[in-house]
Every structure is written in structure tokens, then in C-alpha cells.
Design a protein around this motif. Structure first.
Motif, PDB file in Angstrom:
ATOM      1  N   GLU A 175       0.721  -1.175  -0.014  1.00  0.00           N
ATOM      2  CA  GLU A 175       0.086   0.194  -0.165  1.00  0.00           C
ATOM      3  C   GLU A 175       0.772   1.224   0.078  1.00  0.00           C
ATOM      4  O   GLU A 175       0.087   2.347   0.121  1.00  0.00           O
ATOM      5  CB  GLU A 175      -0.752   0.067   1.188  1.00  0.00           C
ATOM      6  CG  GLU A 175      -0.464  -0.139   2.624  1.00  0.00           C
ATOM      7  CD  GLU A 175      -1.151  -0.249   3.596  1.00  0.00           C
ATOM      8  OE1 GLU A 175      -2.178  -0.488   3.434  1.00  0.00           O
ATOM      9  OE2 GLU A 175      -0.733   0.236   4.813  1.00  0.00           O
ATOM     10  N   THR A 176       2.207   1.152  -0.176  1.00  0.00           N
ATOM     11  CA  THR A 176       3.078   2.314  -0.069  1.00  0.00           C
ATOM     12  C   THR A 176       3.906   2.532  -1.232  1.00  0.00           C
ATOM     13  O   THR A 176       4.399   1.493  -1.596  1.00  0.00           O
ATOM     14  CB  THR A 176       4.081   2.044   1.183  1.00  0.00           C
ATOM     15  OG1 THR A 176       3.470   1.832   2.556  1.00  0.00           O
ATOM     16  CG2 THR A 176       4.847   3.335   1.383  1.00  0.00           C
ATOM     17  N   GLU A 177       3.940   3.805  -1.658  1.00  0.00           N
ATOM     18  CA  GLU A 177       4.587   4.130  -2.811  1.00  0.00           C
ATOM     19  C   GLU A 177       5.880   4.623  -2.194  1.00  0.00           C
ATOM     20  O   GLU A 177       6.040   5.556  -1.563  1.00  0.00           O
ATOM     21  CB  GLU A 177       3.754   5.052  -3.580  1.00  0.00           C
ATOM     22  CG  GLU A 177       4.712   5.543  -4.922  1.00  0.00           C
ATOM     23  CD  GLU A 177       3.909   6.589  -5.595  1.00  0.00           C
ATOM     24  OE1 GLU A 177       4.460   6.836  -7.024  1.00  0.00           O
ATOM     25  OE2 GLU A 177       2.978   7.262  -4.940  1.00  0.00           O
ATOM     26  N   TYR A 178       7.077   4.091  -2.776  1.00  0.00           N
ATOM     27  CA  TYR A 178       8.381   4.415  -2.516  1.00  0.00           C
ATOM     28  C   TYR A 178       9.172   5.151  -3.629  1.00  0.00           C
ATOM     29  O   TYR A 178       8.979   4.738  -4.661  1.00  0.00           O
ATOM     30  CB  TYR A 178       9.345   3.234  -2.159  1.00  0.00           C
ATOM     31  CG  TYR A 178       8.772   2.491  -0.744  1.00  0.00           C
ATOM     32  CD1 TYR A 178       9.261   2.880   0.480  1.00  0.00           C
ATOM     33  CD2 TYR A 178       7.927   1.436  -0.983  1.00  0.00           C
ATOM     34  CE1 TYR A 178       8.890   2.146   1.416  1.00  0.00           C
ATOM     35  CE2 TYR A 178       7.299   0.686   0.070  1.00  0.00           C
ATOM     36  CZ  TYR A 178       7.779   1.127   1.442  1.00  0.00           C
ATOM     37  OH  TYR A 178       7.324   0.389   2.478  1.00  0.00           O
ATOM     38  N   GLY A 179       9.735   6.406  -3.513  1.00  0.00           N
ATOM     39  CA  GLY A 179      10.374   6.843  -4.589  1.00  0.00           C
ATOM     40  C   GLY A 179      11.144   8.157  -4.316  1.00  0.00           C
ATOM     41  O   GLY A 179      11.449   8.437  -3.174  1.00  0.00           O
ATOM     42  N   LEU A 180      11.692   8.570  -5.378  1.00  0.00           N
ATOM     43  CA  LEU A 180      12.548   9.721  -5.427  1.00  0.00           C
ATOM     44  C   LEU A 180      12.071  11.043  -6.069  1.00  0.00           C
ATOM     45  O   LEU A 180      11.404  10.931  -7.162  1.00  0.00           O
ATOM     46  CB  LEU A 180      13.945   9.563  -5.982  1.00  0.00           C
ATOM     47  CG  LEU A 180      14.780   8.293  -5.337  1.00  0.00           C
ATOM     48  CD1 LEU A 180      15.925   8.071  -6.120  1.00  0.00           C
ATOM     49  CD2 LEU A 180      14.968   8.844  -3.687  1.00  0.00           C
ATOM     50  N   LYS A 181      12.182  12.225  -5.484  1.00  0.00           N
ATOM     51  CA  LYS A 181      11.744  13.431  -6.128  1.00  0.00           C
ATOM     52  C   LYS A 181      12.841  14.373  -6.689  1.00  0.00           C
ATOM     53  O   LYS A 181      14.083  13.983  -6.419  1.00  0.00           O
ATOM     54  CB  LYS A 181      11.124  14.378  -4.944  1.00  0.00           C
ATOM     55  CG  LYS A 181       9.794  13.699  -4.714  1.00  0.00           C
ATOM     56  CD  LYS A 181       8.527  13.727  -5.441  1.00  0.00           C
ATOM     57  CE  LYS A 181       7.219  13.373  -4.880  1.00  0.00           C
ATOM     58  NZ  LYS A 181       6.247  13.205  -5.665  1.00  0.00           N
ATOM     59  N   ALA A 182      12.768  15.160  -7.600  1.00  0.00           N
ATOM     60  CA  ALA A 182      13.867  16.142  -8.163  1.00  0.00           C
ATOM     61  C   ALA A 182      14.661  16.980  -7.286  1.00  0.00           C
ATOM     62  O   ALA A 182      15.576  17.076  -7.505  1.00  0.00           O
ATOM     63  CB  ALA A 182      13.185  16.810  -9.353  1.00  0.00           C
TER      64      ALA A 182
END
Length: 451
Positions: free
Chosen positions: A57-64
């Protein structure tokens, strides 16, 4: 300056900060999930998404823009009776799609209403028992304190490793081992200059004349055995121009040297004129004090006081940086720096040819530890949108409910942090402005290490 080494130092520091940010957010996410909360997003950075992956249920990511991070915990704000009516519908996935809101005319009231509505758009019927605001107060405190606590733990680990192995660069002990043997007698106001051959011939120091060498460890002076430099210094000063019998250890052997100290003006008190005292002509070496976990805790206790003082003067210090940017004053080398400034300092040390690898690692470790400690302490400030603001709200909620129970009164309900959003917007704006000023200052008038 070696450009490659500079880039490596800057990059390593930046990676260290990003890892620290990521661990900070893990400090929020893990207890939130452990307590049954729903975490829908875990991101490092802000702005457009560079990369993301859905895991459960979790979205893992990197931002700019890698200057921070966040985790999205569903249900941070409770519903407000004044802003929200009871009409709610959900789509096929169970997510809320409409909620009838009452009209709001005030600007701040509208801001609160919009924020609350945006928060509840993420809430589905299956989330009723997983909302953050419904957690017991102590669980809210644990979740919100988890992030800055991780930063402080990182700082503790780095400082403890540094202090245990190398020692504390800020905590030096003066030893009785000689770091310098002065060749000639020079006035105190000219201390540090090179002696001319004529001065060495005509007015050598007693230490130079008797053959004391750098690395000698003074064991005794006129029969007084001591390993306390301040005691030896006082014995020399009190000796005036009398005979001095000095026992030193050199390469494991004890040597006895006999000379006469001389009387010459020396600075005894920084705020007073030089006084004529006994003079030998040596300078002691200094060594870092080492210590384990308890020593580290003691040192970080002192750092806490310094950080609290720094936080109290931070707006003024940032204003001084702004003045330095426009050329109204010089940049304070002891003033605050941004992550960019920290990276520049790391790069400068990494590219410094006269600094050995050990000293570079020591500086880098201390710099990264210091940033983590400051970030942790800063986030504990009891102001929204900082973690400390949420902690303060949760503590107040728990105290209010406890007092109500003790007095036999009805449960006062949840503390509505949404009502403090106008304050949060002001604080966030101030933080943004200060951050921009520091970054610009670190680019235009950077703090540099002394050469």
C-alpha cells in the motif's frame, strides 16, 4: 585544488545527508505501520517524481529536489464539524470522491477547510480504524519523534565512533610533550615569527641552548614530578632567572638537562599587559581526548545547549548572511550554512593537499554528525509543520483527556491540529526563506576553511 577530490568530497557529504533524510523518514514510517497506521507514500526529495515503485500500500520514490523528504500517513487531520457535513460517497475502489462542505468566508478558515478536505480525499471506508488522529496520544508521539530521534542516533553513532577511535577534535588536552622549542627570545607581540641567525646567536632561549628537542616529554622540573603542563608552566614562571634542572624522556630514555631560565615579559592574562616572569622557550603539544558512549553522551549534552542557543539566534544569523550576500558585511565563518555549504566544506577538505586522509575522514565524520544532530534538534521545535509541533499537539491531547477523566468530565476529543495550519504556513514560509538565503549565501559568499 584538486577538482576530482573536491567533487568526491561534496558528493559523499550529499549522499550522507540523503541517507540521513531517508532514515529520518523511516523513523516515522516504521512505528506508524507498527501501530496499524496507513502509510501511502515514502519519498526522498520534493517536486516532480523522478522514480517510484509501489510496494503493497506504500509508494516508495525519489523526487527531483533532494532537499528533504516525507512520508504520507493517512488521517493526520481529524474531520471538522464546522467544515464538513455528513454526505460522503466513495468510488469503486472505496476512495472518497465527494464530501459536501459548508461555506467558509474567512481566508484562514478556507485554508483549514481545503487542507482538511484534501486530507480526507485519501481516506476510504476501510481506513476507519487506521487513521493517525485516532491513535492514542503516546503512539502519535512515538511516530512523530521517530524521525528526529533517528537523526540524533545517527549523530551519536558517528560521534561515538569518532571519539572512541580518534578522539574529540574539540576537546584537547595539553601534554608535557614538547611541540616546539623556540630558538630565540622574541617579544610576545611577535610570537610565531622566524628567528634570524643573529638572534639565535645573541639571545637563544634556555631550552634551545640546553638542547631540548621537539618530542621530549618533561618528567620533572627542579625535582617536582608532574604530568600537568599548567603546573610545569607555573614552575617555570616562578623560577625567574634561577637554575632549572629538567628531566625529560626521549626515545624511552630519561635525560637530565640543567640550564637557567630567564626573565622576560610574557602574556599571563589576555586582558592584561605582559608581565616579567621566568621563561624557558618551549610550547607543549596537544592531544585529543578519547572516550566511549558515556563520554559521547556528556559531550552531546553540551552540544544540546549550544544548538538551543543557535536556534534562538538563527533568524538573526540568517539575516546577517543576507547582508553578506549583498555586500553590507562579511560572512561570519562561525555562522549557519546550508547543505550546499556543508558540501562545499567537505569538498574543500577533501581536495586539501596538506590534509592527510585520517584528518579528512575525521572532518567529514564530524561534519555529517553535526548536521544530523542539528536537524534532529531543529525538528523537535514545538512548531508546526515540524515534527515537534505534532508532538506538542499529541502531548496536549493526552494531558487534556487525562485531566478530564480525573475530574469526571466528558472526553474533550482529539486536538485539531488543522486549526494551527495558519501558523504552520507562516513557519514553513520562514523556513523556506531562510533556506534559500543560506543556499544563495553558500554559493555567493561561502564559508571557507582557514588555509
Amino acid at each position: 585544488m584538486d577538482a576530482l577530490q573536491y567533487a568526491i568530497g561534496f558528493t559523499l557529504f550529499f549522499i550522507g545527508i540523503l541517507v540521513s533524510i531517508g532514515l529520518h523518514e523511516v523513523g516515522h514510517m516504521l512505528p506508524a505501520k507498527k501501530f496499524g497506521g496507513k502509510v501511502t507514500q515514502y519519498f526522498i526529495g520534493f517536486g516532480p517524481t523522478v522514480w517510484s515503485k509501489q510496494v503493497g500500500e506504500t509508494e516508495y520514490g525519489l523526487k527531483a529536489i533532494p532537499l528533504g523528504g516525507y512520508v504520507k500517513i493517512v488521517g493526520m487531520l481529524p474531520p471538522g464539524a464546522d467544515e464538513l457535513a455528513d454526505e460522503v460517497t466513495y468510488d469503486e475502489q472505496g476512495r472518497q470522491v465527494t464530501r459536501v462542505r459548508k461555506s467558509n468566508t474567512g481566508m484562514f478558515t478556507q485554508l483549514i477547510s481545503d487542507a482538511r478536505a484534501a486530507e480526507w480525499e485519501q481516506v476510504g471506508p476501510e481506513d476507519a480504524d487506521r487513521l493517525f488522529y485516532k491513535m492514542p496520544s503516546w503512539k502519535k508521539v512515538v511516530v512523530m519523534a521517530g524521525g528526529p530521534s533517528v537523526n540524533i542516533l545517527i549523530a551519536f553513532f558517528l560521534f561515538a565512533t569518532l571519539f572512541w577511535t580518534y578522539g574529540n577534535p574539540s576537546d584537547l588536552r595539553t601534554t608535557t610533550t614538547l611541540d616546539e622549542v623556540q630558538a630565540c627570545i622574541v617579544p610576545p607581540e611577535e610570537s610565531g615569527r622566524v628567528c634570524t641567525p643573529e638572534e639565535v646567536r645573541d639571545q637563544p632561549t634556555p631550552a634551545y641552548q640546553v638542547g631540548l628537542e621537539v618530542g621530549d616529554r618533561i618528567v620533572s622540573f627542579n625535582g617536582v614530578e608532574t604530568d600537568d603542563w599548567s603546573e610545569i608552566q607555573q614552575l617555570i614562571r616562578d623560577n625567574d632567572d634561577g637554575v632549572a634542572t629538567i628531566v625529560v624522556e626521549r626515545d624511552g630514555e630519561l635525560l637530565t638537562k640543567t640550564t637557567k631560565t630567564t626573565v622576560t615579559p610574557r602574556i599571563i592574562d589576555e586582558d592584561a599587559d605582559p608581565e616579567p616572569v621566568g621563561f624557558l622557550g618551549v610550547r607543549p603539544s596537544q592531544e585529543t581526548i578519547t572516550g566511549g558512549p558515556l563520554y559521547t553522551i556528556e559531550q552531546m549534552g553540551g552540544m544540546t545547549v549550544d544548538v538551543v542557543k543557535a536556534l534562538g539566534t538563527l533568524p538573526v544569523k540568517v539575516f546577517d548572511v543576507a547582508q553578506a550576500v549583498v555586500g553590507l558585511e562579511d560572512r561570519d565563518p562561525e555562522g549557519p550554512v546550508s547543505i550546499v555549504g556543508g558540501g562545499r566544506l567537505a569538498g574543500e577538505v577533501a581536495s586539501h593537499d596538506e590534509t592527510d586522509l585520517t584528518e579528512k575522514v575525521v572532518f567529514f565524520t564530524g561534519l555529517l554528525a553535526g548536521f544530523n544532530f542539528f536537524i534532529g534538534m531543529f525538528n523537535f521545535l514545538p512548531l508546526l509543520p515540524l515534527d515537534g509541533g505534532h508532538i506538542a499537539s499529541a502531548l496536549w491531547e493526552g494531558l487534556r483527556r487525562r485531566f478530564a477523566r480525573l475530574r469526571g468530565r466528558p472526553d474533550p476529543g482529539y486536538v485539531d491540529a488543522a486549526k494551527l495550519l495558519p501558523v504552520a504556513y507562516v513557519v514553513a514560509s520562514a523556513m523556506l526563506v531562510m533556506g534559500v538565503v543560506l543556499i544563495v549565501g553558500d554559493l555567493v559568499v561561502p564559508v571557507r576553511l582557514e588555509s
